[in-house]
Design a protein around this motif. Structure first.
Motif, mmCIF file in Angstrom:
data_model
loop_
_atom_site.group_PDB
_atom_site.id
_atom_site.type_symbol
_atom_site.label_atom_id
_atom_site.label_comp_id
_atom_site.label_asym_id
_atom_site.label_seq_id
_atom_site.Cartn_x
_atom_site.Cartn_y
_atom_site.Cartn_z
ATOM 1 N N ALA A 90 5.472 14.900 14.324
ATOM 2 C CA ALA A 90 4.734 13.690 14.686
ATOM 3 C C ALA A 90 5.478 12.490 14.122
ATOM 4 C CB ALA A 90 3.320 13.752 14.129
ATOM 5 N N ARG A 91 5.491 11.440 14.886
ATOM 6 C CA ARG A 91 6.133 10.210 14.445
ATOM 7 C C ARG A 91 5.147 9.074 14.656
ATOM 8 N NH1 ARG A 91 12.123 8.343 15.209
ATOM 9 N NH2 ARG A 91 12.291 10.530 14.693
ATOM 10 N N THR A 92 4.891 8.328 13.599
ATOM 11 C CA THR A 92 3.970 7.207 13.655
ATOM 12 C C THR A 92 4.738 5.942 13.296
ATOM 13 O OG1 THR A 92 2.169 8.639 12.947
ATOM 14 C CG2 THR A 92 1.819 6.271 12.718
ATOM 15 N N THR A 93 4.731 4.978 14.200
ATOM 16 C CA THR A 93 5.380 3.709 13.917
ATOM 17 C C THR A 93 4.496 2.911 12.976
ATOM 18 O OG1 THR A 93 6.417 3.745 16.082
ATOM 19 C CG2 THR A 93 6.333 1.617 14.944
ATOM 20 N N LEU A 94 5.060 2.518 11.862
ATOM 21 C CA LEU A 94 4.295 1.797 10.852
ATOM 22 C C LEU A 94 4.481 0.294 10.938
ATOM 23 C CD1 LEU A 94 5.057 4.094 7.793
ATOM 24 C CD2 LEU A 94 3.045 4.127 9.279
ATOM 25 N N GLY A 95 5.547 -0.157 11.555
ATOM 26 C CA GLY A 95 5.833 -1.585 11.543
ATOM 27 C C GLY A 95 6.439 -1.966 10.201
ATOM 28 N N LEU A 96 6.272 -3.206 9.838
ATOM 29 C CA LEU A 96 6.788 -3.687 8.566
ATOM 30 C C LEU A 96 6.102 -2.939 7.435
ATOM 31 C CD1 LEU A 96 8.580 -5.684 7.042
ATOM 32 C CD2 LEU A 96 6.656 -7.292 7.100
ATOM 33 N N VAL A 97 6.880 -2.340 6.554
ATOM 34 C CA VAL A 97 6.308 -1.535 5.479
ATOM 35 C C VAL A 97 6.063 -2.426 4.265
ATOM 36 C CG1 VAL A 97 6.604 0.481 4.004
ATOM 37 C CG2 VAL A 97 7.467 0.514 6.341
ATOM 38 N N SER A 98 4.860 -2.943 4.225
ATOM 39 C CA SER A 98 4.419 -3.737 3.084
ATOM 40 C C SER A 98 3.813 -2.784 2.063
ATOM 41 C CB SER A 98 3.366 -4.743 3.541
ATOM 42 O OG SER A 98 2.227 -4.045 4.032
ATOM 43 N N PRO A 99 3.576 -3.235 0.848
ATOM 44 C CA PRO A 99 2.934 -2.347 -0.137
ATOM 45 C C PRO A 99 1.607 -1.750 0.367
ATOM 46 C CG PRO A 99 3.895 -4.193 -1.273
ATOM 47 C CD PRO A 99 4.029 -4.483 0.209
ATOM 48 N N PRO A 100 0.709 -2.525 0.994
ATOM 49 C CA PRO A 100 -0.531 -1.910 1.498
ATOM 50 C C PRO A 100 -0.258 -0.866 2.594
ATOM 51 C CG PRO A 100 -0.798 -4.291 1.350
ATOM 52 C CD PRO A 100 0.654 -3.990 1.103
ATOM 53 N N GLU A 101 0.709 -1.164 3.480
ATOM 54 C CA GLU A 101 1.035 -0.208 4.550
ATOM 55 C C GLU A 101 1.645 1.060 3.968
ATOM 56 O OE1 GLU A 101 1.116 1.556 8.101
ATOM 57 O OE2 GLU A 101 0.153 -0.361 7.679
ATOM 58 N N LEU A 102 2.466 0.933 2.970
ATOM 59 C CA LEU A 102 3.058 2.085 2.303
ATOM 60 C C LEU A 102 1.963 2.976 1.715
ATOM 61 C CD1 LEU A 102 5.630 3.527 1.238
ATOM 62 C CD2 LEU A 102 5.397 2.125 -0.806
ATOM 63 N N LEU A 103 1.021 2.384 1.022
ATOM 64 C CA LEU A 103 -0.076 3.155 0.422
ATOM 65 C C LEU A 103 -0.966 3.788 1.485
ATOM 66 C CD1 LEU A 103 -0.991 0.823 -2.553
ATOM 67 C CD2 LEU A 103 0.291 2.984 -2.605
ATOM 68 N N ARG A 104 -1.194 3.084 2.591
ATOM 69 C CA ARG A 104 -2.011 3.624 3.678
ATOM 70 C C ARG A 104 -1.324 4.854 4.293
ATOM 71 N NH1 ARG A 104 -3.893 -0.700 5.340
ATOM 72 N NH2 ARG A 104 -2.095 -1.518 6.449
ATOM 73 N N ALA A 105 -0.007 4.779 4.448
ATOM 74 C CA ALA A 105 0.734 5.913 5.019
ATOM 75 C C ALA A 105 0.692 7.117 4.097
ATOM 76 C CB ALA A 105 2.179 5.503 5.300
ATOM 77 N N ILE A 106 0.820 6.868 2.798
ATOM 78 C CA ILE A 106 0.794 7.961 1.833
ATOM 79 C C ILE A 106 -0.589 8.595 1.768
ATOM 80 C CG2 ILE A 106 0.952 8.524 -0.629
ATOM 81 C CD1 ILE A 106 3.162 6.322 -0.765
ATOM 82 N N ALA A 107 -1.624 7.771 1.733
ATOM 83 C CA ALA A 107 -2.995 8.268 1.558
ATOM 84 C C ALA A 107 -3.589 8.810 2.850
ATOM 85 C CB ALA A 107 -3.887 7.155 1.013
ATOM 86 N N GLY A 108 -3.091 8.396 3.993
ATOM 87 C CA GLY A 108 -3.713 8.743 5.260
ATOM 88 C C GLY A 108 -3.278 10.065 5.838
ATOM 89 N N ASP A 109 -2.921 10.995 5.018
ATOM 90 C CA ASP A 109 -2.364 12.254 5.497
ATOM 91 C C ASP A 109 -3.312 13.423 5.286
ATOM 92 O OD1 ASP A 109 -0.359 13.699 6.699
ATOM 93 O OD2 ASP A 109 0.638 14.145 4.813
ATOM 94 N N GLU A 110 -4.597 13.174 5.268
ATOM 95 C CA GLU A 110 -5.566 14.228 4.972
ATOM 96 C C GLU A 110 -5.556 15.347 6.017
ATOM 97 O OE1 GLU A 110 -8.020 16.671 3.152
ATOM 98 O OE2 GLU A 110 -7.054 14.938 2.265
ATOM 99 N N ALA A 111 -5.410 15.026 7.287
ATOM 100 C CA ALA A 111 -5.406 16.071 8.319
ATOM 101 C C ALA A 111 -4.237 17.034 8.102
ATOM 102 C CB ALA A 111 -5.337 15.458 9.706
#
Length: 126
Positions: A90-111
């Motif tokens: 799976a590939r998810t485009t994150l856009g600009l990786v800001s600190p909040p986006e980085l944390l969201r990507a790390i934490a959003g992997d529950e599935a």
């Protein structure tokens, strides 16, 4: 095909022979280790295997670690029930990786974590 009893292997071969788009690789192998040692079997799409309920729970991880692009079709010998296990890129485009986006990507992997926990739990239960 890996570790299929003779009768089950015959049934699988007959089913596959009825579809010209399915190519069965010869010969089948007796163990997961033997399968993983054969470089000619690196590009298979589907690995069909069988075993007891306990053994069938351990097998997919070993096969997927060795052949991550393959799907593993497990047939439980006692009940004849099957399970298809696969890894999906799976590939998810994150856009600009800001600190909040980085944390969201790390934490959003529950599935993803949940699916691996379920696989591990089924292996431990066996």
């Amino acid at each position: 095909m890996v570790a299929l009893p003779a009768l089950m292997e015959d049934l699988v071969r007959r089913a596959c022979a009825s579809d010209a788009s399915v190519e069965v690789i010869e010969p089948s192998v007796a163990t997961v280790d033997e399968f993983l040692r054969q470089p000619a079997l690196c590009d298979v799409d589907v690995i069909i295997t069988a075993g007891t309920r306990a053994a069938a729970r351990r097998t997919p991880r070993a096969l997927l670690l060795g052949r991550p692009t393959a799907r593993v079709l497990l047939i439980e010998q006692d009940a004849g029930e099957g399970v298809l296990v696969e890894l999906r890129p799976a590939r998810t485009t994150l856009g600009l990786v800001s600190p909040p986006e980085l944390l969201r990507a790390i934490a959003g992997d529950e599935a993803h974590r949940s699916a691996w926990r379920a696989l591990d739990a089924s292996q431990a239960a066996g």
